[in-house]
Design a protein around this motif. Structure first.
Motif: not given
Length: 252
Positions: A163-165, A193-196, A202-212, A243-246
């Protein structure tokens, strides 16, 4: 008579000398068990396929894999016939199971191609659709019951869910000799990778992998502590986290 007595006294001494000589040379006579000989598995077939059908940026040519399906299945036969044993090193075992996950994910897509997403396939992660060493496996078993239990969080950047994400599929096979370097590189590549992931101080919007799989990354501190090992931007411990949408679209 004196000669006879002298001979009788010398016999035990000669026997003791002979026994000492045999004891000193004994280790050279111990055979080496064939069970201790480790045969390194050959991942070269998978390596050649990846170099041929996966770009440096991680785009996968599934049509190409479909054309080379026989070569793919030949490599899967190698995996099936050479499952890890206790004599394998940790890196050899990790490399094996990472390659298993990635190769059988590609097979899953190829067997169901064309699809727009792996989620279009019925039960893609829970289905036991491949056999290794006479035992049936699913992708989720390989990920959760084997790889994650080995205590290496960077496997999440090495295994690819088509998958892309997802982290990019590396265009070379993982091997025992190169594994440490490869895991460090894919971690650095994915995190920066700025697409991921979008990372500022001061802020991070990171992959759902770090949430799951958050717990996997917190064994030696916070997720930010983990990210800072590889991020080119130094993240504040007080940074706002989201967290970013996957995106489950096929990484084609």
């Amino acid at each position: 008579m004196k000669k006879l007595l002298l001979t009788l006294l010398l016999i035990p001494l000669l026997s003791m000398c002979n026994n000492r000589s045999k004891a000193d040379s004994a280790p050279e006579q111990i055979p080496i068990s064939t069970n201790e000989v480790i045969k390194e598995i050959d991942h070269s077939k998978w390596d050649a396929l990846l170099k041929k059908h996966v770009s440096v940026s991680g785009n996968v040519n599934y049509k190409g894999f479909l054309k080379d399906k026989r070569e793919l299945e030949s490599y899967l036969d190698v995996l099936e016939a050479n499952t890890p044993s206790k004599s394998w090193s940790r890196n050899a075992t990790l490399a094996y199971w990472i390659n298993v996950y990635n190769a059988y994910t590609v097979k899953l897509i190829v067997d169901n191609y064309p699809v727009k997403s792996i989620k279009e396939i019925s039960n893609p992660w829970g289905k036991k659709f491949f056999t290794l060493g006479g035992e049936k496996y699913s992708l989720e078993e390989v990920e959760h019951k084997i790889l994650r239990k080995m205590g290496e969080p960077r496997i999440h950047f090495a295994i690819n869910c088509a998958s892309y994400s997802c982290p990019n599929l590396l265009n070379e096979a993982y091997t025992e000799a190169k594994l440490s370097k490869q895991l460090a590189q894919v971690a650095k590549d994915f995190i920066n990778d700025k697409t991921k992931n979008t990372i500022t101080t001061s802020s991070i919007e990171i992959s759902e992998i770090f949430n799951w799989f958050g717990g996997d990354f917190k064994t030696k501190g916070s997720i930010i502590d983990f990210l800072n090992q590889y991020s080119t931007v130094k993240i504040s411990s007080k940074a706002k986290t989201s967290f970013k949408d996957y995106n489950w679209n096929l990484n084609e």
